[in-house]
Every structure is written in C-alpha cells, then in structure tokens.
Design a protein around this motif. Structure first.
Motif, mmCIF file in Angstrom:
data_model
loop_
_atom_site.group_PDB
_atom_site.id
_atom_site.type_symbol
_atom_site.label_atom_id
_atom_site.label_comp_id
_atom_site.label_asym_id
_atom_site.label_seq_id
_atom_site.Cartn_x
_atom_site.Cartn_y
_atom_site.Cartn_z
ATOM 1 N N GLU A 48 38.378 41.332 42.460
ATOM 2 C CA GLU A 48 39.167 42.553 42.290
ATOM 3 C C GLU A 48 39.120 42.909 40.805
ATOM 4 O OE1 GLU A 48 43.360 44.315 43.776
ATOM 5 O OE2 GLU A 48 43.553 42.542 42.510
ATOM 6 N N GLY A 100 36.926 49.683 50.048
ATOM 7 C CA GLY A 100 38.264 50.050 49.606
ATOM 8 C C GLY A 100 38.411 51.548 49.416
ATOM 9 N N ILE A 101 39.496 51.938 48.748
ATOM 10 C CA ILE A 101 39.841 53.360 48.627
ATOM 11 C C ILE A 101 38.787 54.150 47.860
ATOM 12 C CG2 ILE A 101 41.542 54.995 47.725
ATOM 13 C CD1 ILE A 101 43.681 52.851 48.191
ATOM 14 N N SER A 156 36.452 44.767 45.584
ATOM 15 C CA SER A 156 37.362 45.780 46.132
ATOM 16 C C SER A 156 37.541 46.928 45.146
ATOM 17 C CB SER A 156 38.723 45.154 46.454
ATOM 18 O OG SER A 156 39.335 44.675 45.267
ATOM 19 N N THR A 157 37.930 48.078 45.669
ATOM 20 C CA THR A 157 38.210 49.237 44.819
ATOM 21 C C THR A 157 39.575 49.798 45.173
ATOM 22 O OG1 THR A 157 37.271 50.925 46.304
ATOM 23 C CG2 THR A 157 35.743 49.779 44.817
ATOM 24 N N LEU A 158 40.210 50.428 44.176
ATOM 25 C CA LEU A 158 41.534 51.004 44.414
ATOM 26 C C LEU A 158 41.467 52.502 44.139
ATOM 27 C CD1 LEU A 158 44.336 50.091 45.319
ATOM 28 C CD2 LEU A 158 44.912 49.657 42.929
ATOM 29 N N GLY A 203 42.413 43.621 51.794
ATOM 30 C CA GLY A 203 41.069 43.602 52.366
ATOM 31 C C GLY A 203 40.319 42.331 52.003
ATOM 32 N N THR A 240 35.940 49.851 37.501
ATOM 33 C CA THR A 240 35.379 49.296 38.732
ATOM 34 C C THR A 240 33.855 49.222 38.662
ATOM 35 O OG1 THR A 240 37.240 50.194 39.997
ATOM 36 C CG2 THR A 240 35.285 49.538 41.238
ATOM 37 N N PRO A 248 45.125 42.272 47.046
ATOM 38 C CA PRO A 248 44.033 42.959 47.764
ATOM 39 C C PRO A 248 43.920 42.477 49.207
ATOM 40 C CG PRO A 248 43.142 41.245 46.353
ATOM 41 C CD PRO A 248 44.609 41.267 46.090
#
Length: 478
Positions: free
Chosen positions: A8, A86-87, A55-57, A19, A65, A17
């Motif tokens: 992350e 991710g988002i 993962s991305t937010l 996911g 990222t 996270p």
C-alpha cells in the motif's frame, strides 16, 4: 509455493487496505508466502517476488501511487506479475495503462467479485475473510491504522443514487440489498480474534429492503444500545470494560430517513450517525434538518456529517450549511428532551474523478478561488479539521454572518491562523482599512484570489494598492 508481496503506498489513511487483506487470505489459502508493507522498502525491493499487488486509493494520490508501482517494477520477473487495483485503478484505468512504463502490468477494475480473476480457480476473493494479521505493526512495518480494532464489514453493496461527484457507481455498479454480517463477523473472530467495534463500509444502507434484517443481525451480535459492553484483558493482565459501537462510516442518505428506519437504528449502539449535507438549496436543507431532528427524537444524540464544498456550491452555501448545524446544536441544548445531542461537521473538499485535476488537489470550483480554498484550510487548522457544536467558537472561526465569512476568505493567511495576535497588534485593522479604502479593487483581487504573493512585483501597483498587498507578502519577503 509462490512469494507474494502486498504493497500500500505510504499516504496517510484511517482504514486498513481491505482488498489487500482479502488477497492475503486468498494466497495463504493456496499455501503461498505473503508479506505486506506500507510504502517503499529497499530490502523488499531487492528481493524477487512471484507476484506483487499494489492497492490504490484516491485519484489525487496519483503521483505517489505511480512512483510506488515503478519502484517495485524490477522486483518481479515480468511487469505482468504486478497487479494494481482499487479506487484509483478503477477510475483512472485508461490513464494508468497509458502511463509510461505501466502498459504491461495487470490493472484490475472494480471488485474481485468473480472467480478466476487472480488465478485458475473458483475462489471469489471479495467474499473471503480479511487477514488482519498483515496490518499488525512490526520491526519494518511501523504504520498503525487509526481503525484497527473493528470488524470491517458490508451489509449491502453499491448505491441506488448516481451522484456525479461520487465514484461508487463505477466501483460498485450493482446494488445488493443484503449480505449477512454475522458470517463475516464470525469468520473474522475465528481467524483474527475478537474486535471491539462494528464498522460498515456500506454506501447506502437505508436503500436496502432488508434493513430490518440488518438491524436484527447487529443486535444479535451484541450491539444493542445499552448492552454494548466490551470486556478484554490488557497487557498487564487487567480486566478492562469499554463501550463498543456501530459506525456506518460512509454515512446514511438524509432523503431516505423516516420514522421507521430511525426507530430501528435507535435500537443499536450507533456512534456517530453520519448524514451527508451536500447541498444548500431550501428543499435539501429541509430534508436534512428534518432527518437530524427525527434522529434526535429517537434518542440518537451523536451525529456527524460530511459537508462537501468546492463543487457546485458557493462559499456562502458552505457557510450556510455549517451554520445550520451550529444552530441545530443550540436548539437541541435548549430542550431538556434533546439536550446532549451534538453534531460534528467534517468539511470535505471536492476533487474531480476525471479530467486534468483528477490526479492532484488543484481543482478550483466555479465559485471558488485558490485564496478561498487556502482560507478554509487555515481556519480548519484551528478546528483540527472538525467544526464542533460550540457556537461561540464557530462564530469566531468562520464569522458571525456570511459577510464576515467573506472577509475571512480574503484575509491574509497569517491573520487567519494567528487571529488574536494580529488583532491585538492592529495588523488586521490596518489591512481592512487599506482594503475598504480602495475604490477599485479589481486589480488587487486578481492577485489575492490567485493566492500567489511570494514573487509579487509591487512597483506595478498604486500607493494604496501597495499598502494593501504588503499585508499578504510573507514577512521574510517584505
């Protein structure tokens, strides 16, 4: 046995996270070795991994990222062994595959809600129990998530609304009425031990036709209001009792609140009840205030809301909504039956999901300016990002009316942050006198609204304009 690394990026976030936690369970079920880390790590980067998940937010974390993805690119045999989801990966999918160096990695859009997405098997990753063990701090992984003692669950998925500022329709396009939370809690308890609170990530729980069943499950799990004690043994061997609470973290829809569902919600230990306050038109204000009063009538006294700004609203609309909440707090305090009810507001700055400013936080709404945004940030420094129930503090921080609020928006940054000091010294009065004495303010307002004062060339301004602008220039630059 495969070596799997879960990453992350090192942005600050409140929630772990989920996911990656489910992906950890997936790979451990397959007998793989799994390592989780937040951010960049030279030792992990130096190793070779069979697969890396990142993962991305939020989209405005684009730069951080992408840097993190590229940092680990040589830690796998092939770019195809890096999976990003991710988002941000969902919302900016096209932008990611067009980014230099990322065209060959696996970018996953949406949920892992079908078998075969991560491997040739029938496992549906999204339904797996999150692996809480990976977020426990250790020698190399020192980040502690503020929320780490809660069952993180869903009782519904998606949303029936299609708000243009929201990513949910793309992330979770199909609304699911009901998902058993008892099974989720039991599985988390079995795999990771007992947790205190019950945290829902539902995007619109009140739209569910099975809402009464959701409430029944919450009560069966021990979260009935008044019966929500949580007892545990601390590290010193002492028995500790605390209250445990229910939190529908994404908030509930004011438009769907009615006497029946508030009666149901009042049975559980909800703290706080979050209600979005996104619009300032009279119709929505009535819907919102009626919803808040109804909640308090049913004994729900801990309330919170998100107040979206920098979207289609005007600064005055933002002030209006904050003031309504403060006035509601005052109203509740005057009545013996509602006394103790409190609303805390959390201003939330709008950033677009698409377009040139989706990758940063530089978007300025139609009725806003860089100076206005910065002024709000300065005020929130004093309030620590929260607008509380105390009216006198609010009037001091945001102004007694919209005219005072507009004055604060154009006030020099130092005079906002160090309000009392500059008022005592007379700096604030000098600034305001210089401002009001100008008959034509158009030229100075152009530079004020841009909020760029470090390299300003005063020689191009009149004497009176200079007397005003000098207040905006940092002291070291004067």
């Amino acid at each position: 046995m495969a070596k799997v690394l879960l990453i992350e990026p090192d942005y600050r976030n409140k929630y772990p996270p989920l996911g990656l936690m489910k992906i950890s369970t997936y790979h451990k079920t397959l007998g793989d070795e799994v390592v989780f880390h937040k951010g960049k790590n030279t030792d992990l980067r130096a190793e070779k991994w069979d697969r890396i998940y990142i993962s991305t937010l939020f989209t405005f974390y684009w730069k951080k990222t992408v840097e993190t993805i590229k940092y680990y690119m040589n830690s796998v045999k092939s770019p195809e062994d890096i999976y990003v989801g991710g988002i941000m990966a969902t919302i900016l999918y096209n932008e990611m595959i067009e980014e230099e160096g990322l065209s060959e990695i696996n970018i996953i859009r949406g949920l892992l809600d079908k078998p075969g997405i991560l491997g040739d098997n029938d496992i549906i990753v999204d339904t797996l129990t999150p692996d809480y063990s990976i977020i426990e701090p250790n020698e190399t992984q020192t980040y502690r998530y503020p929320v780490d003692d809660a069952y993180i669950v869903y009782s519904t998925r998606g949303c029936v609304n299609r708000c243009e500022f929201c990513a949910v329709p793309e992330l979770e396009p199909v609304y699911k009425d009901y998902i058993s939370i008892k099974d989720q809690v039991d599985n988390i308890k079995e795999s990771s031990g007992e947790k205190r609170d019950l945290l829902f990530l539902d995007n619109n729980v009140l739209a569910s036709k099975e809402f009464n069943k959701i409430i029944d499950e919450i009560i069966d799990l021990g979260y009935r209001k008044g019966e929500n004690k949580f007892t545990y043994i601390n590290k010193k061997g002492r028995k500790i009792s605390k209250r445990k609470y229910v939190d529908f973290n994404q908030g509930v829809d004011a438009r769907l609140i009615n006497d029946e569902n508030m009666s149901l919600l009042s049975k559980v230990a909800i703290r706080p009840l979050r209600i979005a306050f996104d619009h300032a038109d009279d119709r929505y204000v009535k819907i919102y205030t009626d919803a808040v009063r109804l909640a308090v009538k049913h004994g729900i006294k801990d309330l919170s809301n998100y107040v979206l700004f920098n979207f289609k609203d005007k600064p005055g609309d933002f002030y209006k909504r904050l003031r309504i909440n403060v006035d509601l707090n005052e109203e509740f305090e005057k009545d013996e039956e509602t006394r103790g009810a409190k609303i805390f507001s959390f201003p939330m700055r709008y950033s677009p999901l698409k377009g040139p400013h989706s990758k940063d936080r530089k978007y300025i709404g139609k009725y806003w300016t860089p100076k206005y945004i910065r002024a709000i940030q300065c005020v929130l420094v004093a309030t620590r990002g929260v607008v509380g129930p105390k009216k006198n503090f609010f009037l001091r921080a945001f102004g007694k009316n919209q005219n005072e609020f507009k004055k604060i928006l154009i006030m020099p940054e130092d005079y906002i942050i160090n309000r009392e000091e500059n008022e005592i010294s007379g700096n604030t009065d000098e600034w305001w006198s210089a401002y009001t004495s100008l008959e034509d303010k158009s030229k100075v307002l152009q530079i004020i609204n841009l909020n760029k004062f470090r390299d300003i060339e005063l020689y191009s301004y009149s004497k009176k304009e200079k007397e005003l602008l000098i207040h905006y220039i940092p002291k070291k630059k004067r």
